[in-house]
Scaffold this motif. Structure first.
Motif, PDB file in Angstrom:
ATOM      1  N   GLN A 148      -7.813   0.279  -0.414  1.00 55.60           N
ATOM      2  CA  GLN A 148      -8.111  -0.999   0.218  1.00 55.60           C
ATOM      3  C   GLN A 148      -9.498  -0.961   0.900  1.00 55.60           C
ATOM      4  O   GLN A 148     -10.249  -1.899   0.825  1.00 55.60           O
ATOM      5  N   ASP A 184      -5.877  -1.475  -4.773  1.00 50.60           N
ATOM      6  CA  ASP A 184      -5.301  -2.078  -3.572  1.00 50.60           C
ATOM      7  C   ASP A 184      -6.209  -3.205  -3.104  1.00 50.60           C
ATOM      8  O   ASP A 184      -7.299  -2.964  -2.595  1.00 50.60           O
ATOM      9  N   SER A 212       0.834  -1.209   0.000  1.00 46.12           N
ATOM     10  CA  SER A 212       0.000   0.000   0.000  1.00 46.12           C
ATOM     11  C   SER A 212       0.866   1.256   0.000  1.00 46.12           C
ATOM     12  O   SER A 212       0.538   2.251  -0.663  1.00 46.12           O
TER      13      SER A 212
HETATM   14 MG   LIG Z   1      -1.988  -2.823   2.168  1.00 47.73          MG
END
Ligand SMILES: [Mg+2]
Ligand SMILES: Nc1ncnc2c1ncn2[C@@H]1O[C@H](COP(=O)(O)OP(=O)(O)OP(=O)(O)O)[C@@H](O)[C@H]1O
Length: 305
Positions: A144, A221, A100
C-alpha cells in the motif's frame, strides 16, 4: 481541472496493445526479451501448479476456511476465495476488514490461525521462511505504501531484483529499468530518491520493481489510491495488458468498483470477517444483499470523478 467519467485526455491502452508499443526504441528489444521471459515463467508456473494439483486444474491462489485473529479481535472468520492462473481477482471492502491482512497471509508475512492457504498451487500453511522465500520469487506484492528502499535511488530499487537474480549485464539492467519505469508511467525517474516522489509515483516504482522480479503473480494493495485519475487509468490498463499478454495472475485490493468492473474476473467482498460475496462484478451488482447495495451506492458517491 474537472474530470468527467468520459474525459479521454489520457491515451488509453487497449489490452491487445503490445506492452512495448510506446517504449523508447532503444530499450524496446531488451524489454521484449525480458517480458518474453516473464511470459515463460508464468507458463511454467501454471504447469507446475497443475502438476501439483495432480492433473486437476486447481486454483493458483486460494483461501480455504481461513481464520485470523489478533488477540480477541477476529479479522477473518472462515474466508474462502480463489483465483485461477491467468485471472484477476479484486478484493473489495471497507477500511479495516482485513484486505491487507489477507495479502500478508498470502505472502507468508502473517500466519493464519487455521485454514488452507494456496499460493502458486501449493499449501503454504506449514512453510518455513526459506520455503516462503522460494514462493515470493514467484508471487510478489506491491505494498500500500510502496515499501521502497529509501536510501537508494529509484533506478537501484527497480534493479534490485535483477541484481539478485544475476545473469544480466549492467547495460541490459539499465535498459530494463528504463523500460519498466516507462511502462508504469514514471519515465526518467531513475536518479531520484523515493523521498522525491509523490505517493502515486512511489506506487508506480513499486510496481516496476515487482515486475523486475519476473513474477508469475502480483498482489497489489490499493494500486490506484492517492493516484491521480490519469495515472490510475494507466496502471489499470497496464494490469490488464499484463494479464492479456503475459497471463500474469493478479489480486488487486481496491475500493474502486469501476476499477474492479474493468479488471476482475471475480471479486470477493470482505465484511465483518466474512467473504460476504464471491463472484463476478455483474453478479455483485445484481445482488439484493443490502450490505452490498450500500457499499456500491456509497462507492458511487465517494469516487472523485
Ligand atoms: Mg489495507
Ligand atoms: N499486525 C497486526 N496486529 C494487530 N492487528 C492488526 C495487525 N495487522 C492488522 N491488524 C488489524 O486488522 C484489521 C484489518 O486490517 P487491514 O490492514 O487488513 O485492513 P484493510 O482492509 O486493509 O483496511 P484499509 O482499507 O484501511 O487498508 C484492522 O483492524 C487492523 O488494525
Amino acid at each position: 481541472m474537472a474530470h468527467t467519467p468520459d474525459s479521454h485526455e489520457a491515451p488509453r491502452h487497449d489490452a491487445e496493445e503490445p506492452l512495448v508499443a510506446e517504449l523508447t526504441p532503444d530499450v524496446a528489444p531488451t524489454m521484449e526479451a525480458f517480458l518474453g521471459e516473464v511470459a515463460e515463467h508464468v507458463e511454467e508456473g501454471a504447469q507446475e501448479a497443475k502438476a501439483q494439483a495432480g492433473s486437476v486444474v486447481g486454483p493458483y491462489i486460494a483461501f480455504q476456511h481461513v481464520h485470523k485473529s489478533f488477540g480477541e479481535f477476529v479479522v477473518l472468520d472462515d474466508v474462502n476465495f480463489f483465483v485461477n492462473a491467468g485471472e484477476t481477482l479484486c478484493i473489495l471492502g471497507r477500511s479495516g476488514v482485513g484486505k491487507s491482512v489477507s495479502l500478508q497471509i498470502l505472502m507468508g508475512f502473517l500466519k493464519p490461525d487455521s485454514g488452507t492457504v494456496l499460493v502458486a498451487g501449493q499449501d503454504i500453511a506449514g512453510f518455513n521462511e526459506r520455503q516462503m522465500q522460494e514462493v515470493r520469487r514467484k508471487v510478489t506484492m506491491v505494498f500500500q505504501n510502496g515499501a521502497l528502499f529509501d536510501s537508494i535511488t529509484v533506478g537501484e530499487n527497480v534493479a534490485f531484483p535483477l541484481r539478485e537474480r544475476g545473469g544480466m549485464s549492467e547495460e541490459e539492467m539499465l535498459q530494463v529499468v528504463k523500460g519498466l519505469l516507462e511502462m508504469v508511467g514514471v519515465a526518467g525517474m531513475e536518479d531520484k530518491l523515493p523521498s522525491d516522489l509523490s505517493t502515486g509515483m512511489k506506487r508506480s516504482v513499486a510496481i516496476a520493481r515487482a515486475l523486475a522480479a519476473q513474477p508469475t503473480a502480483v498482489l497489489y494493495d490499493e494500486p490506484t489510491t492517492m493516484v491521480d485519475p490519469l495515472m490510475g487509468q494507466l496502471l489499470g490498463d497496464l494490469i490488464q495488458r499484463l494479464k492479456q499478454q503475459l497471463h500474469l495472475t493478479s489480486i488487486v485490493v481496491t475500493h474502486d468498483t469501476r476499477f474492479a468492473e474493468n479488471l476482475a474476473d471475480r471479486v470477493v467482498f470482505l465484511h465483518e470477517g466474512r467473504a460476504r460475496f464471491f463472484g463476478t462484478m455483474a453478479e455483485m451488482r445484481a445482488s439484493e444483499d443490502p450490505i452490498l447495495r450500500e457499499f456500491l451506492a456509497l462507492d458511487e458517491l465517494v469516487l472523485p470523478y
